[in-house]
Design an enzyme around this catalytic site. Structure first.
Site, short mmCIF file in Angstrom:
data_model
loop_
_atom_site.label_atom_id
_atom_site.label_comp_id
_atom_site.label_asym_id
_atom_site.label_seq_id
_atom_site.Cartn_x
_atom_site.Cartn_y
_atom_site.Cartn_z
N ASP A 226 0.81 -1.23 0.00
CA ASP A 226 0.00 0.00 0.00
C ASP A 226 0.84 1.27 0.00
O ASP A 226 0.35 2.34 0.41
CB ASP A 226 -0.95 0.02 1.21
CG ASP A 226 -2.00 -1.09 1.13
OD1 ASP A 226 -2.38 -1.45 0.00
OD2 ASP A 226 -2.44 -1.58 2.18
N GLU A 227 2.07 1.20 -0.45
CA GLU A 227 2.93 2.38 -0.44
C GLU A 227 3.51 2.72 -1.82
O GLU A 227 4.47 3.48 -1.92
CB GLU A 227 4.07 2.19 0.58
CG GLU A 227 3.59 2.12 2.03
CD GLU A 227 4.73 2.04 3.02
OE1 GLU A 227 5.88 2.32 2.62
OE2 GLU A 227 4.48 1.71 4.18
#
EC number: 3.5.1.10
Length: 294
Positions: A226-227
């Site tokens: 999620d980055e």
């Protein structure tokens, strides 16, 4: 007349725009839309040009002719046929709002893609997908079979010729190997409460904290969960009078819209990865037009 898109990334220096526009004019092409960006921090230059060939110069001829300019400026570049549809593989688990939204946009021509398959670790949406004559692939994922499951997924990717993978609320983590193999070609969507509210029920956590904004983030997938580089984000306001179920419903809406806009940007070659960030140029005129109303 055919429409093409030229994308360019290189070190920023004088003469790039003049060289590109001069070349296109010489080849009988008319620029209909152009965007550029100089990143002063990194010294990189990004450009996207949408143009029409008015004198029947085809992609092969344009590509061959542009090679000398590209070499002069050490460009990373490509020329795309505006009529080509990108092959997209959708992946979903048990939350179907993004999948349903994408299928509708695809049906009416608002999202001009070729959906080559839908992969799921559950069976909830098999009938929906098959009814649209789209191949459905059930790949069960457990703690014990993850390597085998991902090998199956890679087979689907390769056999279908997928150029983009969309995680339309697919709730399994992809391996570093797959993220590396498809770098810049996997898009994920999630709520924007991270990292504050993790776990199974982030909307309830947000309600309990009295959050006044619900958001969604679409990003390219990397090995860092999620980055990855962010493509698109949006928010919707809420009030103290709304319930946890309202939060969930509003979250579904914003997630669907953000994911669709991110895919639209990618398939029209408007996104450029710039380190941990992205450059996302605005859409060309007419690119959101649908083939039919419903």
């Amino acid at each position: 007349m055919k429409n093409y898109v030229l994308t360019v990334t290189c070190r920023s220096t004088r003469g790039i725009v003049a060289a590109i526009s001069g070349f296109l004019a010489e080849k009988g092409c008319n620029i209909i839309d152009s965007s550029q960006f100089d990143d002063l921090d990194t010294g990189k230059f990004f450009m996207r040009v949408s143009f029409i060939s008015e004198e029947t110069a085809d992609r092969a001829l344009l590509t061959e002719g542009f090679a000398a300019i590209a070499e002069k400026f050490s460009m990373e570049w490509d020329i795309f046929d505006g009529q080509d549809r990108m092959k997209v593989l959708l992946m979903v688990s048990r939350f179907g709002h993004c999948l349903n939204d994408l299928l509708y946009r695809w049906r009416i021509g608002a999202l001009p893609i070729d959906i080559v398959g839908v992969v799921s670790n559950h069976f909830e949406y098999q009938k929906l997908v098959v009814n649209d004559d789209i191949p459905f692939h059930h790949i069960k994922v457990t703690k014990d079979n993850k390597p085998q499951a991902e090998a199956q997924l890679l087979e689907v990717v390769e056999s279908s010729g997928a150029e983009l993978i969309v995680l339309a609320r697919y709730m399994q983590v992809l391996s570093d190997q797959l993220c590396s193999k498809m770098s810049g070609k996997i898009i994920n969507i999630h709520h924007s409460f991270l990292p504050s509210f993790k776990g199974a029920n982030p909307y309830k956590q947000a309600y309990q904290r009295g959050v006044k904004l619900i958001g969604a983030t679409a990003h390219y997938v990397t090995g860092d969960l999620d980055e990855g580089p962010i493509i698109e984000q949006d928010t919707v306001r809420i009030t103290h009078a709304q319930s946890p179920d309202d939060y969930v419903s509003l979250g579904r809406d914003v997630e669907s819209q953000v994911l669709a806009r991110a895919i639209h940007a990618h398939i029209h070659h408007r996104t450029f990865i710039n380190g941990n960030r992205t450059v996302v140029f605005p859409p060309s005129p007419g690119s959101y037009a649908s083939e039919r109303m419903g």
